[in-house]
Design an enzyme around this catalytic site. Structure first.
Site, PDB file in Angstrom:
ATOM      1  N   ALA A 107       1.210  -1.396   0.158  1.00 52.97           N
ATOM      2  CA  ALA A 107       0.075   0.080   0.143  1.00 52.97           C
ATOM      3  C   ALA A 107       0.599   1.142   0.163  1.00 52.97           C
ATOM      4  O   ALA A 107       0.457   2.494  -0.445  1.00 52.97           O
ATOM      5  CB  ALA A 107      -0.887   0.495   1.592  1.00 52.97           C
ATOM      6  N   GLN A 151       0.304  -6.760  -3.972  1.00 47.88           N
ATOM      7  CA  GLN A 151      -0.506  -7.038  -3.181  1.00 47.88           C
ATOM      8  C   GLN A 151      -1.564  -5.770  -2.754  1.00 47.88           C
ATOM      9  O   GLN A 151      -3.008  -6.671  -2.300  1.00 47.88           O
ATOM     10  CB  GLN A 151      -0.036  -6.309  -1.100  1.00 47.88           C
ATOM     11  CG  GLN A 151       0.992  -7.340  -0.596  1.00 47.88           C
ATOM     12  CD  GLN A 151       1.644  -7.072   0.242  1.00 47.88           C
ATOM     13  OE1 GLN A 151       1.439  -7.684   1.501  1.00 47.88           O
ATOM     14  NE2 GLN A 151       2.455  -6.432   0.321  1.00 47.88           N
ATOM     15  N   HIS A 174      -3.935 -10.355  -3.834  1.00 51.86           N
ATOM     16  CA  HIS A 174      -5.899 -10.043  -2.979  1.00 51.86           C
ATOM     17  C   HIS A 174      -6.440  -9.275  -4.150  1.00 51.86           C
ATOM     18  O   HIS A 174      -7.164  -8.799  -3.282  1.00 51.86           O
ATOM     19  CB  HIS A 174      -4.876  -8.578  -2.004  1.00 51.86           C
ATOM     20  CG  HIS A 174      -3.346  -9.612  -0.984  1.00 51.86           C
ATOM     21  ND1 HIS A 174      -2.751  -8.441  -0.354  1.00 51.86           N
ATOM     22  CD2 HIS A 174      -3.726 -10.483  -0.908  1.00 51.86           C
ATOM     23  CE1 HIS A 174      -2.532  -9.068   1.046  1.00 51.86           C
ATOM     24  NE2 HIS A 174      -2.753 -10.431   0.558  1.00 51.86           N
ATOM     25  N   CYS A 198     -20.269 -12.831  -8.590  1.00 51.84           N
ATOM     26  CA  CYS A 198     -22.012 -13.313  -7.771  1.00 51.84           C
ATOM     27  C   CYS A 198     -20.999 -14.576  -6.952  1.00 51.84           C
ATOM     28  O   CYS A 198     -20.551 -15.162  -8.146  1.00 51.84           O
ATOM     29  CB  CYS A 198     -22.987 -13.591  -8.550  1.00 51.84           C
ATOM     30  SG  CYS A 198     -23.657 -14.463  -8.201  1.00 51.84           S
ATOM     31  N   CYS A 204     -27.590 -10.397  -6.901  1.00 51.90           N
ATOM     32  CA  CYS A 204     -26.743  -9.912  -8.254  1.00 51.90           C
ATOM     33  C   CYS A 204     -27.643 -10.246  -9.111  1.00 51.90           C
ATOM     34  O   CYS A 204     -29.262 -10.896  -8.889  1.00 51.90           O
ATOM     35  CB  CYS A 204     -26.163 -12.273  -8.588  1.00 51.90           C
ATOM     36  SG  CYS A 204     -26.190 -13.145 -10.276  1.00 51.90           S
ATOM     37  N   SER A 262       5.937  -1.673   1.423  1.00 50.65           N
ATOM     38  CA  SER A 262       5.047  -2.380   2.356  1.00 50.65           C
ATOM     39  C   SER A 262       5.811  -3.082   3.986  1.00 50.65           C
ATOM     40  O   SER A 262       6.620  -2.707   3.502  1.00 50.65           O
ATOM     41  CB  SER A 262       5.316  -4.118   1.731  1.00 50.65           C
ATOM     42  OG  SER A 262       4.181  -5.458   2.548  1.00 50.65           O
ATOM     43  N   SER A 263       5.084  -3.145   4.589  1.00 50.50           N
ATOM     44  CA  SER A 263       5.756  -3.659   6.120  1.00 50.50           C
ATOM     45  C   SER A 263       5.727  -5.080   6.166  1.00 50.50           C
ATOM     46  O   SER A 263       6.298  -5.534   6.987  1.00 50.50           O
ATOM     47  CB  SER A 263       4.596  -3.347   7.039  1.00 50.50           C
ATOM     48  OG  SER A 263       3.648  -4.535   7.189  1.00 50.50           O
TER      49      SER A 263
END
Ligand code: APR
Length: 261
Positions: A24, A101, A121, A129, A154, A195-196
């Site tokens: 992130a 990610q 991710h 759906c 849906c 990133s951590s």
């Protein structure tokens, strides 16, 4: 010039099979908050895990309610110079893949060949759906929520709809995980950006690269658990430091000469 930036530039210039591993932090300069910095997502929301989403209508309603606030920020975000610097590595023929990610789609928007972007991710821009697998755009479904449907179903089979980002406890996309591991093990440099490195199994990817003999470089605003095994750590803002390193690396790479050897 930060010495880390120069060292990173030399490492990039010497590498041919780079795998970028992003989190992130590569998108915060595009206006998307990260998760664990002060004021990040987990300061404001608790994660909704997959089992609760499946079992509890209130968890589904909360997911769509949150989307009214979080999705417009992602949809409005544009790539920043850190994303562009990674695209430059692809243009220099040095980048195998970007394993991300992130669910914001900014690496693809920045200009990578989409085939080179591996999303561990999932992606925030889709909705699927869970019954009939029909696909919808997140913008369309969020619009239905805005117009008053607190748990949109849906439109094809009335089944349960879910954003195509991976929730805690939800299996990660198997092909993406396998591809990410293959790319990491084939790399000569794993470049971690923003990133951590505390969320697994994603955070195994840089470790697979190290196991396979690759060098590790980390561009991150704060410490990570892998700093002490990295060849280079560049501490600070990726949007500023990564473009500097890539520009320097470009200058270090012997300019291609036409036939003069
Ligand atoms: N430049 C460089 N680093 C930055 C910047 C920036 N502009 N902004 C933030 N960072 C760093 C932070 O210091 C932090 O170490 O980026 C890292 C972001 O870490 P997290 O917020 O933990 O995000 P990430 O590593 O992507 O989290 C992994 O956790 O919650 C789950 O699914 C979610 O994909 C996410 C996963």
């Amino acid at each position: 010039m930060d010495t880390g930036v120069r060292q990173l530039a030399e490492l990039i210039a010497a590498s041919e099979q780079i795998v970028a591993f992003t989190g992130a932090g590569v998108s915060t300069e595009s206006g998307i908050p990260d998760f664990r910095s002060p004021g990040g997502v987990w300061d404001r929301y608790g994660p909704i895990n997959y089992q609760d989403f499946l079992r509890d209508p209130e968890s589904r309603r909360e997911t769509w309610r949150r989307g009214l606030h979080t999705y417009p920020v992602v949809a409005a975000a544009r790539p920043n110079p850190a994303h562009a610097a990674l695209v430059e590595l692809e243009r220099l023929g040095k980048l195998r893949a970007v394993v991300t990610q992130n669910i914001d789609g900014l690496h693809q928007a920045a200009g990578h060949d989409p085939e080179r972007v591996v999303e561990l991710h999932g992606n925030a821009h889709g909705v699927r759906c869970l019954e009939c697998s029909a696909n919808f755009s997140r913008a369309d479904v969020q619009r239905r929520v805005l117009e008053g449907e607190d748990e949109p179903a849906c439109s094809a089979c009335r089944g349960v709809l879910k954003p195509t980002s991976v929730s805690f406890g939800e299996p990660m996309p198997l092909e993406a995980v396998r591809r990410a591991e293959r790319e990491a093990r084939a790399s000569d440099l794993c470049l971690v950006v923003g990133s951590s490195l505390v969320v697994f199994p994603a955070a195994y990817i840089p470790r697979y690269a190290i196991e396979a003999g690759a060098e590790l470089a980390i561009v991150n605003a704060t410490e990570t658990p892998l700093d002490d095994v990295a060849a280079v750590v560049v501490r600070g803002r990726a949007g500023e430091l990564l473009p500097e390193a890539v520009a320097l690396a470009r200058g270090l790479i012997r300019p291609l000469t036409n036939g003069s050897g």
